[in-house]
Design a protein around this motif. Structure first.
Motif, PDB file in Angstrom:
ATOM      1  N   HIS A   1      -5.514  -2.147  -3.345  1.00 54.35           N
ATOM      2  CA  HIS A   1      -4.265  -1.375  -3.300  1.00 54.35           C
ATOM      3  C   HIS A   1      -4.466   0.087  -3.696  1.00 54.35           C
TER       4      HIS A   1
ATOM      5  N   ASN B   1       0.781  -1.234   0.000  1.00 51.02           N
ATOM      6  CA  ASN B   1       0.000   0.000   0.000  1.00 51.02           C
ATOM      7  C   ASN B   1       0.815   1.289   0.000  1.00 51.02           C
TER       8      ASN B   1
ATOM      9  N   GLY C   1      -4.362   3.440  -1.309  1.00 53.67           N
ATOM     10  CA  GLY C   1      -3.120   3.850  -0.664  1.00 53.67           C
ATOM     11  C   GLY C   1      -1.924   3.943  -1.585  1.00 53.67           C
TER      12      GLY C   1
END
Length: 151
Positions: free
Chosen positions: A138, A51, A141
């Protein structure tokens, strides 16, 4: 009957994903174009991990051809895709529906854990270009910005 319905539905979904992928091109008017190794003016190393991208903000000059060396130091598969935020959001949405979709576009790289790849891009317009990992879970972030300064 039930089995043939499932097969038909699967083929329809796969066809839709492939059509989307074929029609979904990077927005080169806004973000530039694929670069050529011989014209590289700068190399930038980017680390992709759970992330995060590091660095998540990069500054380049209009006209630069940048060689991004992207290294996945995380435990999961990641992508780095350069595009407009609108296209990145659309692609992330498609990835949620078809998580195992494979890509072969010049504005992105897909990396297994421990893998390193290059992405070469020429920034033809001043402004801000976005990058992100559109893999499911994902996208929120794993985002970054490339600030393209005027010549």
């Amino acid at each position: 009957m039930k089995k043939s319905l499932i097969v038909s539905f699967s083929i329809l979904c796969l066809g839709s994903a492939m059509t989307y992928a074929a029609e979904q091109h990077y927005s080169n008017a806004a973000i530039g174009k694929p670069g050529v190794l011989e014209n590289v003016t700068r190399t930038v190393e980017i680390e992709a991990y759970e992330n995060r991208f590091s660095p998540s903000e990069i500054t380049v000059r209009q006209g630069d051809t940048v060689r991004f060396i992207v290294r996945n130091t995380g435990e999961k598969k990641h992508e780095m895709m350069i595009d407009t935020m609108q296209h990145l959001r659309e692609h992330a949405k498609m990835m949620r529906l078809h998580a195992h979709m494979e890509h072969n576009e010049p504005n992105q790289v897909t990396l297994a854990p421990g893998e390193q790849k290059e992405l070469i891009w020429q920034f033809t317009h001043a402004g801000v270009v976005d990058f992100a990992c559109p893999m499911p879970g994902h996208f929120k972030g794993m985002r970054g910005k490339i600030i393209v300064e005027e010549k």
